[in-house]
Motif scaffolding. Structure first.
Motif, PDB file in Angstrom:
ATOM      1  N   CYS A 181      -4.842  -3.747  -3.592  1.00  0.00           N
ATOM      2  CA  CYS A 181      -4.804  -4.375  -2.243  1.00  0.00           C
ATOM      3  C   CYS A 181      -5.880  -3.270  -1.388  1.00  0.00           C
ATOM      4  O   CYS A 181      -6.374  -3.651  -0.253  1.00  0.00           O
ATOM      5  CB  CYS A 181      -3.326  -4.252  -1.524  1.00  0.00           C
ATOM      6  SG  CYS A 181      -2.483  -5.722  -2.026  1.00  0.00           S
ATOM      7  N   ALA A 207      -4.898  -8.223   2.425  1.00  0.00           N
ATOM      8  CA  ALA A 207      -4.687  -7.242   1.287  1.00  0.00           C
ATOM      9  C   ALA A 207      -4.100  -5.924   2.170  1.00  0.00           C
ATOM     10  O   ALA A 207      -3.343  -5.168   1.532  1.00  0.00           O
ATOM     11  CB  ALA A 207      -6.082  -6.916   0.840  1.00  0.00           C
ATOM     12  N   GLN A 266      -0.387  -3.862   1.411  1.00  0.00           N
ATOM     13  CA  GLN A 266      -0.322  -2.434   1.125  1.00  0.00           C
ATOM     14  C   GLN A 266       0.934  -1.999   1.659  1.00  0.00           C
ATOM     15  O   GLN A 266       1.867  -1.154   0.789  1.00  0.00           O
ATOM     16  CB  GLN A 266      -1.329  -1.728   1.619  1.00  0.00           C
ATOM     17  CG  GLN A 266      -2.703  -1.687   0.873  1.00  0.00           C
ATOM     18  CD  GLN A 266      -3.674  -0.597   1.794  1.00  0.00           C
ATOM     19  OE1 GLN A 266      -3.787   0.304   1.219  1.00  0.00           O
ATOM     20  NE2 GLN A 266      -4.448  -1.202   2.606  1.00  0.00           N
TER      21      GLN A 266
END
Length: 266
Positions: A207, A240, A244
């Protein structure tokens, strides 16, 4: 723990906000203007009024930021169900959750205003988010130490000053923060390894790479198909990015479960 963690995150954010809007960092280079994004707001005219598009600037890139807040809220309430009686562990989850909640609003403000000081704020707040991962690792590997946490966050916040001395100062400092977080996590994993944490670590790294890569390739991706001018590389990089925020606590959840089992067996 909810109030205590909110207080600590709020103090950090208030200081950063005040300094960001003081004018001290007005010389820092940031990306401003719609030309930096492959998303074409005009494509949304059949679905949204012109007034809404003028306000949102970039509809997809603006609204996707709710993901940060949703993930942050998830981790705020996750600990209530899973770590009853372990207040220190709860505290670290909740601090991370609060960062996610507030970061969603900060990112949204940057998109809809396209103002320099909001861009500075967006960059700056990223640093203590990564530093908290390092502090979290140390709390498990060693012991919970509020003074050490405060020192690490202060160092992290102060490091943004590098932006005043070089146009790539932020990129350098952010890279240092990411490297510190990854190395700290690897060291911690070597002591409390399990498949849950391993998978979460890999996904988090993917990510992070996706966040950086998709953002840098925004315009190139936009040339591939008109779809990527609706939902551009910047849009996918934000997904992305907030994923995280999901996988990092999953990593720590696996580590904590292993440590608790070890302590119970002793």
């Amino acid at each position: 723990m909810l109030v205590r963690s909110l207080l600590h995150v709020s103090i950090t954010l208030i200081i950063i906000i005040l300094l960001s809007f003081s004018g001290l960092f007005d010389s820092v280079q940031t990306e401003l203007g719609l030309e930096h994004y492959a998303e074409r707001p005009s494509l949304f005219l059949p679905f949204m009024s012109k007034e809404w598009i003028v306000w949102l600037k970039l509809p997809a890139n603006a609204t996707v930021n709710i993901g940060y807040t949703i993930i942050g809220l998830y981790w705020l309430f996750y600990t209530n169900r899973n770590y009853s009686g372990h207040t220190i562990h709860i505290y670290y989850f909740k601090v991370f959750g609060w960062f996610g909640v507030f970061y969603g609003f900060i990112q949204f403000a940057r998109i809809v205003t396209q103002e320099h000081r909001y861009s500075v704020l967006d960059q700056w707040v990223t640093l203590p988010c990564f530093m908290w991962v390092t502090a979290w690792c140390k709390s498990i590997d060693q012991v919970h130490n509020p003074s050490r946490n405060a020192l690490l966050i202060c160092i992290s916040a102060a490091s943004y000053g590098a932006c005043l001395f070089h146009k790539f100062g932020f990129e350098f400092i952010l890279g240092m923060h990411i490297a510190a977080a990854v190395l700290s996590a690897l060291r911690l994993y070597s002591d409390y390894n399990n498949i849950k944490s391993f998978n979460a670590f890999i996904y988090a790294v993917i990510c992070t790479s996706g966040f950086v890569g998709l953002k840098l390739m925004d315009h190139e991706i936009g040339k591939l198909h008109i779809f990527f001018q609706y939902f551009s590389g910047h849009f996918w990089s934000k997904i992305a990015d907030f994923m995280q925020l999901y996988y990092v606590p999953v990593f720590f959840a696996g580590i904590i479960e292993t440590k608790l089992k070890i302590n119970k067996s002793l």
